[in-house]
Design a protein around this motif. Structure first.
Motif, mmCIF file in Angstrom:
data_model
loop_
_atom_site.group_PDB
_atom_site.id
_atom_site.type_symbol
_atom_site.label_atom_id
_atom_site.label_comp_id
_atom_site.label_asym_id
_atom_site.label_seq_id
_atom_site.Cartn_x
_atom_site.Cartn_y
_atom_site.Cartn_z
ATOM 1 N N LYS A 91 0.863 -1.185 0.000
ATOM 2 C CA LYS A 91 0.000 0.000 0.000
ATOM 3 C C LYS A 91 0.897 1.231 0.000
ATOM 4 O O LYS A 91 1.681 1.429 0.913
ATOM 5 C CB LYS A 91 -0.892 -0.002 1.233
ATOM 6 N N LEU A 93 1.098 5.168 0.220
ATOM 7 C CA LEU A 93 0.332 6.308 0.718
ATOM 8 C C LEU A 93 0.867 7.588 0.090
ATOM 9 O O LEU A 93 2.042 7.914 0.238
ATOM 10 C CB LEU A 93 0.444 6.380 2.243
ATOM 11 N N ILE A 99 -4.510 5.992 -0.903
ATOM 12 C CA ILE A 99 -3.718 4.767 -0.791
ATOM 13 C C ILE A 99 -3.815 4.010 -2.102
ATOM 14 O O ILE A 99 -4.907 3.712 -2.573
ATOM 15 C CB ILE A 99 -4.197 3.887 0.375
ATOM 16 N N GLU A 169 2.671 -0.733 4.447
ATOM 17 C CA GLU A 169 2.426 0.594 3.897
ATOM 18 C C GLU A 169 3.739 1.333 3.672
ATOM 19 O O GLU A 169 4.563 1.440 4.574
ATOM 20 C CB GLU A 169 1.532 1.389 4.860
ATOM 21 N N THR A 171 5.297 5.065 2.176
ATOM 22 C CA THR A 171 4.824 6.441 2.038
ATOM 23 C C THR A 171 5.667 7.222 1.039
ATOM 24 O O THR A 171 6.892 7.063 1.004
ATOM 25 C CB THR A 171 4.900 7.162 3.406
#
Length: 179
Positions: A91, A93, A99, A169, A171
């Motif tokens: 994922k 972000l 997302i 996740e 980023t």
């Protein structure tokens, strides 16, 4: 039915079974009847509609239900690889809070993840319209990917080596300018 012996281009012998009607059609020149059959063929737009309807029914399958209606073969293969544990979803972000679920193979590198992000955005733009071109050179010069505070700077390093697993996740972070 008629049995013929044939010789292939490589000099190998083979047996060919051929229906007499098919043989006659091959031997005959095009007639008004065969031309009418060509005229009765479906136009491209109708074939495309039939294909899209079938694809929409296929995407309703529980395994493929997460895919968009205008799905590509690449997306279907990625979803199947996910089911068999050959791929993982990372994922990503974005700064605006969106997302992006990016599918990469288990032993993917940071560069593979970046390419998958580019492909995801291209497909998204094709489906939704919007911005025609993104300068990915600018994006990767201005932003970097971060996982648990660690910058993913080495494109050749595997995601596993950074500790990234399925559904983790990552980023997008703006790079700080050096003065």
């Amino acid at each position: 039915m008629e049995v013929e012996e044939s010789l292939s281009a490589g000099g190998e012998r083979g047996i060919v079974l051929q229906d007499e009607e098919v043989k006659k059609e091959k031997d005959e020149e095009p007639t008004a009847e065969t031309e009418e059959e060509d005229e009765d063929a479906l136009p491209h737009s109708e074939i495309l509609d039939i294909f899209e309807e079938g694809l929409a029914r296929l995407v309703q399958d529980p395994l493929l239900c997460d895919l968009p209606i205008q799905v590509t073969l690449e997306e279907v293969n990625s979803q199947i690889a996910l089911e068999y544990g050959q791929a993982m979803t990372v994922k990503v972000l974005k700064a605006d809070g969106e997302i992006m679920p990016i599918v990469v193979v288990q032993n993917a590198t940071v560069l593979d993840l970046k390419k998958a992000i580019c492909r995801f955005m291209e497909l998204k733009q094709q489906r939704e319209g919007g911005v025609k071109h993104i300068s990915w050179r600018y994006v990767w010069r201005t932003y970097h990917l971060v996982f648990q505070g660690e910058k993913l700077e080495d494109d050749t390093m595997r995601l596993k080596d950074y500790g990234i697993r399925n559904r983790d996740e990552v980023t997008f972070m703006k790079r700080l300018r050096k003065k």
